[in-house]
Design an enzyme around this catalytic site. Structure first.
Site, PDB file in Angstrom:
ATOM      1  CB  CYS A  93      -1.621   4.066   9.322  1.00 46.80           C
ATOM      2  SG  CYS A  93      -2.950   4.628  10.409  1.00 46.80           S
TER       3      CYS A  93
ATOM      4  NE  ARG B 113      -3.786   0.414   2.106  1.00 44.93           N
ATOM      5  CZ  ARG B 113      -4.344   1.069   3.130  1.00 44.93           C
ATOM      6  NH1 ARG B 113      -4.254   0.570   4.355  1.00 44.93           N
ATOM      7  NH2 ARG B 113      -4.996   2.192   2.946  1.00 44.93           N
TER       8      ARG B 113
END
Length: 280
Positions: free
Chosen positions: A237, A178
């Protein structure tokens, strides 16, 4: 007082009258999972906190997928659960601490020092001989009084300004895939904040699902940070949840003072004017 992690055996030895246990189990793909799991069986005496409704605030479409909750409402909720100034709070989940660490961070943001994550979560509790209860836990109303914050946050404007005049390092807790912008499914844009470092939150855990020893974590973090002080680190995040695991790991390793960017990638990428990097 436990302020970072607590073992299952140490939790079992705590006095019930001054201990508050919070079940934070959750699954992003199944938001009702945690409450079902709690009702089926939880650490005796535990109360349930839901990531979306208790540990997050209202979404605007521009403030990320899990914005911070209103501090007054959260303090009121904690008081309704019987948490007071003298309470040792223990938070747990079954996902490597990724949701429990969010609760840990929020209590520290409200100034509550005696809060710790159950190391290894439900699995560690069961392996240590603990039992689960399906009984609803009673609570006695106590005034939860917020104190000066024990941790700090930064906003998107500060992260943007840091790109032009760096004063801190951004550490992204998402998976390497990611981070590189590969296979993004949770947010509409893939990639990462320019110049960010990557430390997948699961890298803090051993094969048993518990946190690695403090000395080992300290060495790994120092290698990543290359001489930077903890106060020069900002965690992010996807939505300000798993980044709390990295912040917790640093605190446990003796590297205190890093901060959180709560909006994280989901907020950052909501504004097309903000720069995006992809790849390693």
């Amino acid at each position: 007082m436990y302020t970072t992690l607590i073992s299952a055996r140490d939790l079992a030895a705590l006095p019930a009258d001054t201990t508050a246990v919070l079940d934070c189990r959750f699954q992003l793909a199944d938001p009702a999972y945690g409450e079902r799991a709690y009702l089926a069986g939880h650490v005796p005496g535990a109360h349930y906190l839901h990531l979306d409704t208790d540990l997050s605030g209202s979404k605007s479409g521009r403030n990320g997928r899990h914005p911070l909750p209103d501090s007054h409402l959260l303090a009121q909720k904690l008081g309704l659960l019987g948490i007071g100034a003298d309470s040792q709070v223990v938070v747990y989940d079954d996902a490597g601490g990724m949701f429990a660490a969010r609760a840990w961070f929020l209590l520290r943001l409200l100034g509550h020092r005696a809060v710790a994550v159950l190391d290894g979560g439900v699995g560690a509790w069961l392996r240590a001989g603990g039992v689960l209860s399906s009984a609803l836990s009673p609570s006695t109303l106590r005034p939860f009084m917020s104190s000066p914050a024990l941790t700090q946050v930064v906003d998107a404007a500060a992260v943007l300004a840091n790109l032009a005049a760096p004063v801190f390092a951004v550490v992204d807790a998402r998976s390497p895939e990611r981070f590189r912008g590969e296979g993004e499914t949770l947010d509409p844009v893939g990639g990462h904040i320019p110049a960010a470092l990557n430390r997948f939150f699961q890298a803090n855990l051993g094969v048993d699902g518990c946190f690695k020893p403090a000395a080992e974590l300290a060495a790994e973090w120092q290698a990543l940070l290359g001489g930077r002080l903890a106060s020069e680190v900002v965690h992010q995040c996807g939505s300000g949840v798993t980044a709390c695991v990295n912040l917790l790991a640093m605190e446990y390793a003796g590297l205190a003072g890093s901060r959180l960017y709560p909006g994280s990638w989901s907020e950052w990428c909501s504004d097309p004017a903000r720069p995006v990097s992809a790849g390693g």
